[in-house]
Design a protein around this motif. Sequence first.
Motif, PDB file in Angstrom:
ATOM      1  N   ALA A 189     -10.801  33.838  -7.175  1.00  0.00           N
ATOM      2  CA  ALA A 189     -10.049  34.717  -6.280  1.00  0.00           C
ATOM      3  C   ALA A 189      -9.390  35.846  -7.071  1.00  0.00           C
ATOM      4  O   ALA A 189      -9.149  36.936  -6.534  1.00  0.00           O
ATOM      5  N   SER A 233     -13.602  19.179  -1.468  1.00  0.00           N
ATOM      6  CA  SER A 233     -12.244  19.326  -2.004  1.00  0.00           C
ATOM      7  C   SER A 233     -11.373  18.086  -1.820  1.00  0.00           C
ATOM      8  O   SER A 233     -10.583  17.760  -2.715  1.00  0.00           O
ATOM      9  N   PRO A 287      -7.749  25.674  -8.623  1.00  0.00           N
ATOM     10  CA  PRO A 287      -7.887  25.838  -7.174  1.00  0.00           C
ATOM     11  C   PRO A 287      -9.006  24.946  -6.636  1.00  0.00           C
ATOM     12  O   PRO A 287     -10.020  24.745  -7.314  1.00  0.00           O
ATOM     13  N   GLU A 316     -11.870  26.703  -1.995  1.00  0.00           N
ATOM     14  CA  GLU A 316     -11.254  28.015  -2.184  1.00  0.00           C
ATOM     15  C   GLU A 316     -12.087  28.882  -3.125  1.00  0.00           C
ATOM     16  O   GLU A 316     -12.190  30.102  -2.943  1.00  0.00           O
ATOM     17  N   LYS A 361     -15.039  30.257  -1.127  1.00  0.00           N
ATOM     18  CA  LYS A 361     -14.620  31.370  -0.266  1.00  0.00           C
ATOM     19  C   LYS A 361     -14.413  32.649  -1.071  1.00  0.00           C
ATOM     20  O   LYS A 361     -14.791  33.744  -0.627  1.00  0.00           O
TER      21      LYS A 361
END
Length: 238
Positions: free
Chosen positions: A109, A135, A147, A151, A154
């Motif tokens: 991210a 997860s 993370p 996540e 994504k």
Amino acid sequence: MGKRKSRMFNLVDITWNPVIGCKHICHYCWARRLAETRLKRTRKYRDGFKPKLYEEELKAKFRPNEFVFVSDMGDLLGSWVPKDWILKVLKHIAKFPRTTFLLLTKNPARYLEFKDVLGQMDNIILGATIETDNSPMYKVYRISRAPPPDERIKAMISLRHSGFANLMVSIEPILDFTPNFPQAITRIDPLFVYVGYDNYNHKLPEPPLHKTRSLIKSLKAKGIQVYEKTIRKAWYER
């Protein structure tokens, strides 16, 4: 400079570690073990795996057509890494437009934080370690403080939708996954994927061999280049 052959990827010519150390505390981490034992006798790793910018490495020179793995002894995009450290590394990479650099993180991210800079560089491959898409299982087994895998998935899909084409995924060490995992990787549409089992007998929640082979077959059927590393029976199948 501290260049050496990669322990992880056969495509890589050399590794380069301007930023070292990590706070993900991954259960299976070989780099932490190395930094806190044998390498701790060296000046660079005298503080073990404590995150550090090693300024001397910003003098490194690279040849055209070399494939360089950046910071295999840490996570350059970790949440704890100061922004200016990352920008210094990217600025140095920009000096070598004919050299290819691979970044690999469990915090993809954060690539989006630097998308304006990264969008001007076509000699970087943005990689993410995604061992599974499960997860809840990842949390139960306390695999890492990174993370959660969903996540990361994504974030990588967001990078693809933002126009970044030079992406890769490392599924290593592979952990048991849901039936949706092949579709998730396909949505990332990476240039290539590495798949491999744990090499250090950590008794991780691994998928059975037939399930891993099915994943590889599915990814290849979608036109994704897959590089197989340690492919074996799960520890509980032997």
